[in-house]
Design a protein around this motif. Structure first.
Motif, PDB file in Angstrom:
ATOM      1  N   MET A  71       0.836  -1.197   0.000  1.00 12.57           N
ATOM      2  CA  MET A  71       0.000   0.000   0.000  1.00 12.57           C
ATOM      3  C   MET A  71       0.874   1.252   0.000  1.00 12.57           C
ATOM      4  O   MET A  71       1.732   1.422   0.855  1.00 12.57           O
ATOM      5  CB  MET A  71      -0.902   0.009   1.243  1.00 12.57           C
ATOM      6  CG  MET A  71      -1.629   1.327   1.479  1.00 12.57           C
ATOM      7  SD  MET A  71      -2.518   1.322   3.047  1.00 12.57           S
ATOM      8  CE  MET A  71      -2.970   3.046   3.169  1.00 12.57           C
ATOM      9  N   ALA A  72       0.672   2.098  -0.982  1.00 13.46           N
ATOM     10  CA  ALA A  72       1.372   3.379  -1.029  1.00 13.46           C
ATOM     11  C   ALA A  72       0.526   4.420  -0.301  1.00 13.46           C
ATOM     12  O   ALA A  72      -0.700   4.437  -0.413  1.00 13.46           O
ATOM     13  CB  ALA A  72       1.598   3.795  -2.474  1.00 13.46           C
ATOM     14  N   LEU A  73       1.197   5.284   0.449  1.00 13.68           N
ATOM     15  CA  LEU A  73       0.505   6.298   1.235  1.00 13.68           C
ATOM     16  C   LEU A  73       0.610   7.672   0.573  1.00 13.68           C
ATOM     17  O   LEU A  73       1.626   7.990  -0.051  1.00 13.68           O
ATOM     18  CB  LEU A  73       1.103   6.382   2.633  1.00 13.68           C
ATOM     19  CG  LEU A  73       1.033   5.137   3.518  1.00 13.68           C
ATOM     20  CD1 LEU A  73       1.861   5.356   4.778  1.00 13.68           C
ATOM     21  CD2 LEU A  73      -0.407   4.804   3.866  1.00 13.68           C
ATOM     22  N   ASN A  74      -0.430   8.450   0.710  1.00 13.23           N
ATOM     23  CA  ASN A  74      -0.397   9.855   0.327  1.00 13.23           C
ATOM     24  C   ASN A  74      -0.272  10.665   1.616  1.00 13.23           C
ATOM     25  O   ASN A  74      -1.197  10.696   2.432  1.00 13.23           O
ATOM     26  CB  ASN A  74      -1.659  10.243  -0.439  1.00 13.23           C
ATOM     27  CG  ASN A  74      -1.707   9.594  -1.808  1.00 13.23           C
ATOM     28  OD1 ASN A  74      -0.749   9.669  -2.571  1.00 13.23           O
ATOM     29  ND2 ASN A  74      -2.813   8.938  -2.130  1.00 13.23           N
ATOM     30  N   ILE A  75       0.877  11.288   1.798  1.00  8.74           N
ATOM     31  CA  ILE A  75       1.214  11.963   3.049  1.00  8.74           C
ATOM     32  C   ILE A  75       1.312  13.466   2.805  1.00  8.74           C
ATOM     33  O   ILE A  75       1.905  13.914   1.817  1.00  8.74           O
ATOM     34  CB  ILE A  75       2.559  11.453   3.600  1.00  8.74           C
ATOM     35  CG1 ILE A  75       2.535   9.921   3.734  1.00  8.74           C
ATOM     36  CG2 ILE A  75       2.894  12.111   4.934  1.00  8.74           C
ATOM     37  CD1 ILE A  75       3.913   9.309   3.955  1.00  8.74           C
ATOM     38  N   ILE A  76       0.721  14.232   3.700  1.00  2.00           N
ATOM     39  CA  ILE A  76       0.861  15.689   3.666  1.00  2.00           C
ATOM     40  C   ILE A  76       1.605  16.114   4.919  1.00  2.00           C
ATOM     41  O   ILE A  76       1.252  15.726   6.033  1.00  2.00           O
ATOM     42  CB  ILE A  76      -0.509  16.393   3.600  1.00  2.00           C
ATOM     43  CG1 ILE A  76      -1.224  16.053   2.290  1.00  2.00           C
ATOM     44  CG2 ILE A  76      -0.342  17.912   3.727  1.00  2.00           C
ATOM     45  CD1 ILE A  76      -2.625  16.623   2.180  1.00  2.00           C
ATOM     46  N   VAL A  77       2.653  16.899   4.737  1.00  2.00           N
ATOM     47  CA  VAL A  77       3.407  17.448   5.862  1.00  2.00           C
ATOM     48  C   VAL A  77       3.166  18.949   5.923  1.00  2.00           C
ATOM     49  O   VAL A  77       3.390  19.665   4.939  1.00  2.00           O
ATOM     50  CB  VAL A  77       4.914  17.161   5.728  1.00  2.00           C
ATOM     51  CG1 VAL A  77       5.697  17.871   6.840  1.00  2.00           C
ATOM     52  CG2 VAL A  77       5.181  15.663   5.775  1.00  2.00           C
ATOM     53  N   LEU A  78       2.696  19.423   7.068  1.00  4.09           N
ATOM     54  CA  LEU A  78       2.484  20.855   7.277  1.00  4.09           C
ATOM     55  C   LEU A  78       3.775  21.461   7.803  1.00  4.09           C
ATOM     56  O   LEU A  78       4.344  20.983   8.785  1.00  4.09           O
ATOM     57  CB  LEU A  78       1.347  21.080   8.278  1.00  4.09           C
ATOM     58  CG  LEU A  78       0.017  20.383   7.957  1.00  4.09           C
ATOM     59  CD1 LEU A  78      -1.016  20.712   9.028  1.00  4.09           C
ATOM     60  CD2 LEU A  78      -0.483  20.778   6.582  1.00  4.09           C
ATOM     61  N   ALA A  79       4.247  22.504   7.148  1.00  2.94           N
ATOM     62  CA  ALA A  79       5.515  23.127   7.538  1.00  2.94           C
ATOM     63  C   ALA A  79       5.348  24.639   7.567  1.00  2.94           C
ATOM     64  O   ALA A  79       4.489  25.198   6.886  1.00  2.94           O
ATOM     65  CB  ALA A  79       6.625  22.739   6.562  1.00  2.94           C
TER      66      ALA A  79
END
Length: 293
Positions: A1-9
């Motif tokens: 499973m590939a993940l879609n990740i969002i990082v808030l910076a």
């Protein structure tokens, strides 16, 4: 499973080196006098995202930041370390936003990005220390949240079950949740890995169009036509369909009257022995002055 990740910076003033010129006469932060840096705990969050990317091949990390056009620098820094793409939300109408307006703007941008499994961010930013934006984003998106995270211990791709270690006052908790969710990461988590030299060479010319002077726009567009990955997507308030009444100063119920730069100076000092009498006298004095008690 590939993940879609969002990082808030967030790009923040370096408050570790605050001097007498750090404040304007009006009592606001003199940002020109302080270098801008990648918010430290957001780097801890980025490291957790990079570890997930390594664990689940094919995963993608998008970095999302809100601020002035120059805040694209934090996106480049993330690209140098292993992120895949970035978004900058910048608009004059967003100026003066408190945590409520900021979290609304960020949640609108996340909705536009869409298709996310996990949203990671630092526990708090060093220029505000509120630790409110992450939890407010989770509330606005209707997602579960895990705060004060120190390590992602387990993620089951089949059941979308995630186990996270939290470092809280008085100890450590291990909690379980499910995807999608918002996670805010402590500064006590693993530090972010350094830049990768090959990625620096690949992404050194990455930029947002808002960073480029008008005379350089055509050249930058031509470069991005050949190498689309160099374009850092830039959105304004209209692009994310933000309600004008909920952004910037208009959408901020919190108003900062003034920020004061207070420098503590020792007025006196005292040399004490290790005798019981001296220690007892000091305790009595502190109690009488209501310093302790």
């Amino acid at each position: 499973m590939a993940l879609n990740i969002i990082v808030l910076a967030k790009q923040v003033p370096d408050t570790h080196n605050v001097g007498p010129d750090a404040m304007t006469p009006e009592g606001t932060i003199n940002r020109a006098a302080l270098p801008a840096v990648f918010n430290p705990e957001d780097l801890n969050a980025l490291e957790q995202a990079l570890r997930l990317k390594e664990q689940f091949p094919g995963s993608k990390i998008n970095v999302l930041t809100m601020g002035l056009p120059k805040s694209a620098e934090v996106v480049r820094e993330a690209l140098y370390r292993g992120a895949d793409a970035g978004y900058v939300i910048t608009d004059r109408s967003l100026g003066g936003a408190d945590t409520l307006a900021t979290s609304y703007t960020i949640s609108q941008a996340i909705r536009k990005i869409g298709n996310y499994d996990i949203i990671l961010g630092g526990r708090q930013a060093i220029d505000g220390d509120t630790a409110q934006v992450g939890p407010q984003v989770a509330e606005k998106l209707g997602l579960p949240q895990v705060t004060y995270a120190e390590e992602i211990l387990e993620l089951d791709s089949a059941t979308k079950r995630i186990v996270i270690k939290r470092h809280i006052d008085g100890g450590v908790e291990t909690v379980e949740s499910h995807l999608p969710l918002v996670v805010t990461v402590n500064g006590s988590a693993a530090p972010c890995r350094p830049r990768n030299a090959k990625r620096v060479m690949t992404y050194k010319n990455a930029a947002s169009p808002a960073e480029k002077a008008p005379e350089a726009q055509d050249e930058f567009k031509a470069l991005c036509a050949k190498k689309p990955f160099l374009n850092i997507t830039t959105w304004g308030a209209a692009d994310i369909e933000a309600d004008p009444q909920q952004i910037g100063k208009t959408g901020s119920p919190t108003n900062v009257k003034a920020v004061k730069n207070i420098v503590f100076k020792a007025k006196e000092n005292r040399t004490m022995s290790a005798s019981d009498a001296d220690v007892e006298n000091l305790i009595v004095e502190l109690l009488n002055e209501k310093i302790i008690g």
